[in-house]
Write a protein that holds these residues in place. Sequence first.
Motif, PDB file in Angstrom:
ATOM      1  N   ASP A   1     -52.453   4.351 -19.045  1.00 39.46           N
ATOM      2  CA  ASP A   1     -52.091   3.278 -18.524  1.00 39.46           C
ATOM      3  C   ASP A   1     -50.658   4.359 -17.109  1.00 39.46           C
ATOM      4  O   ASP A   1     -49.775   4.839 -17.680  1.00 39.46           O
TER       5      ASP A   1
ATOM      6  N   GLY B   1     -47.667   6.285  -9.882  1.00 41.57           N
ATOM      7  CA  GLY B   1     -48.395   6.746 -11.341  1.00 41.57           C
ATOM      8  C   GLY B   1     -48.508   7.792 -11.470  1.00 41.57           C
ATOM      9  O   GLY B   1     -48.672   8.654 -12.212  1.00 41.57           O
TER      10      GLY B   1
ATOM     11  N   GLN C   1     -48.941  -2.009 -29.517  1.00 40.64           N
ATOM     12  CA  GLN C   1     -47.377  -2.432 -30.004  1.00 40.64           C
ATOM     13  C   GLN C   1     -47.597  -1.887 -31.360  1.00 40.64           C
ATOM     14  O   GLN C   1     -45.682  -1.707 -31.786  1.00 40.64           O
TER      15      GLN C   1
ATOM     16  N   SER D   1     -47.056   2.822 -29.874  1.00 43.83           N
ATOM     17  CA  SER D   1     -46.495   2.320 -29.506  1.00 43.83           C
ATOM     18  C   SER D   1     -45.561   3.895 -28.684  1.00 43.83           C
ATOM     19  O   SER D   1     -45.446   3.733 -29.267  1.00 43.83           O
ATOM     20  N   PRO D   2     -45.570   3.260 -26.489  1.00 44.80           N
ATOM     21  CA  PRO D   2     -45.015   3.736 -26.750  1.00 44.80           C
ATOM     22  C   PRO D   2     -43.236   4.744 -26.234  1.00 44.80           C
ATOM     23  O   PRO D   2     -42.602   3.684 -26.973  1.00 44.80           O
TER      24      PRO D   2
ATOM     25  N   LEU E   1     -51.206  -2.583 -24.022  1.00 45.82           N
ATOM     26  CA  LEU E   1     -50.491  -1.771 -24.887  1.00 45.82           C
ATOM     27  C   LEU E   1     -49.685  -1.966 -25.896  1.00 45.82           C
ATOM     28  O   LEU E   1     -50.235  -2.671 -25.997  1.00 45.82           O
TER      29      LEU E   1
ATOM     30  N   ASP F   1     -53.274   3.974  -9.676  1.00 47.41           N
ATOM     31  CA  ASP F   1     -51.378   3.647  -9.472  1.00 47.41           C
ATOM     32  C   ASP F   1     -51.190   4.468  -8.472  1.00 47.41           C
ATOM     33  O   ASP F   1     -51.256   5.739  -8.910  1.00 47.41           O
TER      34      ASP F   1
ATOM     35  N   ALA G   1     -49.202   2.915 -15.064  1.00 47.83           N
ATOM     36  CA  ALA G   1     -48.088   2.245 -14.268  1.00 47.83           C
ATOM     37  C   ALA G   1     -47.626   3.098 -15.220  1.00 47.83           C
ATOM     38  O   ALA G   1     -46.473   2.389 -14.318  1.00 47.83           O
ATOM     39  N   ASP G   2     -46.928   3.213 -16.211  1.00 46.77           N
ATOM     40  CA  ASP G   2     -45.970   3.039 -17.398  1.00 46.77           C
ATOM     41  C   ASP G   2     -45.562   4.066 -17.648  1.00 46.77           C
ATOM     42  O   ASP G   2     -46.248   5.583 -17.524  1.00 46.77           O
ATOM     43  N   GLU G   3     -44.605   4.207 -17.255  1.00 43.40           N
ATOM     44  CA  GLU G   3     -43.066   5.618 -17.070  1.00 43.40           C
ATOM     45  C   GLU G   3     -43.439   6.545 -18.462  1.00 43.40           C
ATOM     46  O   GLU G   3     -43.693   7.551 -18.987  1.00 43.40           O
ATOM     47  N   ARG G   4     -43.561   5.626 -19.647  1.00 44.46           N
ATOM     48  CA  ARG G   4     -43.499   6.687 -20.979  1.00 44.46           C
ATOM     49  C   ARG G   4     -44.649   6.887 -21.112  1.00 44.46           C
ATOM     50  O   ARG G   4     -45.052   7.621 -22.268  1.00 44.46           O
ATOM     51  N   GLN G   5     -45.849   5.939 -20.785  1.00 40.95           N
ATOM     52  CA  GLN G   5     -46.886   7.269 -20.939  1.00 40.95           C
ATOM     53  C   GLN G   5     -47.769   8.186 -20.832  1.00 40.95           C
ATOM     54  O   GLN G   5     -47.942   9.267 -21.271  1.00 40.95           O
TER      55      GLN G   5
END
Length: 390
Positions: A307, A338, A258, A383-384, A256, A335, A309-313
Amino acid sequence: MIKSSLKMRCWIRQISALLAGVTVIAQLAHAQSGVTGTNIGAGVGATSDVLAIVREQNQQIRAGALKAQSVFGGPTTHDNGKNPATEAVLKAKTAVFISMSMPDRELSALLDEGRGRRDVVFFLRGLEGNNGRKTNEHIKAVTDFKNRLREGQPVVAVLPQAFARWGVTRVPVVMHESVIDHKWYRVDGAISIESATRDIDAGVKSRATGMTWPVSEQDLADVFRNRMQHYDWKAWQGRTAANMKRQMDLGTPLPLAQRDTRYTVDLSVTFPQDIRDQKGNLIIAKGTRYNPLAKSGLPGSAIVIIDPADERQIAIARIWMQRYPHGRLLVTHFDEEGLSTLVQQTGIKPMMLDKIIVKRFQLQAAPSLLTAENGLLVVQTFSPRVEGGM
């Protein structure tokens, strides 16, 4: 130097393929009920599709066998005038039915007569012990292949339909097109090809002479058909689905991001030696520097990597794809939930990120936005943030 050049050309093909939007990366189908759909091959819910393909292949095999048998149409008499080599070897005037059960001396004599002749073809019903290598080695041995490499070799084909249609169960059998009426006639137990063809050309329609031996090879069409019928297709489908899911689950994960970063990558490559075609014409000179971005740019002006699996992405991907509607969308791994959300929100079926892309594009984190500027690949990581990181 040659090895280095091959590696260089491999890199160029990989980069150019990606930038042309035709990378060898399977598109991910809608992830709603496991891995389904034709975009990803045999998935968890694709049993019916696999069996349908198998049934279709079986039908095609049967149709092909019937078509081949029709070549030898008509009653299985000795003198119905049909060419048993039609569509198999168009220029053949003589067809010789043989088997590996014949003594090597007899087999060698016949094959030697047909050496280098394109008007003579030898037919086998199947493979010796159902083994292609064993059959090949046996033929090489009786024709002294190693010591007569520079000489023409006999034409040998596996055509079980001819054996079935003409009822050939013992060999040798010679069939030849008569010079008198241009019809085909048969001699069983021929001592030699020359004697058999000479008799037919002299007006002898069909006869039996000399010794014969039983055909030992299994009908190759029956062998394939039995293997298809007894193969455990459900187990194969399960293994294929499991392997595919394991590959997708692994994917090519990226850490992720940072912090927001921006860096450039030069995709240019320099050829360490001349590249020529088969005729020796120069294609690319040694020292030439090639930049795929300078020639074709990025497909759709951007590549988005997230990614799933990351809702923000996913939210970031939606915003970026709105900004670059013709861009490419890649995900780091599979995923199910996702991907379903991603497809619903963007209307785009993403592609799977692979290690080659990560290495060549020097990717470090996700989400990443790839664009082109002044012939360089610009990689931006963010950074998301729900608002899109822009």
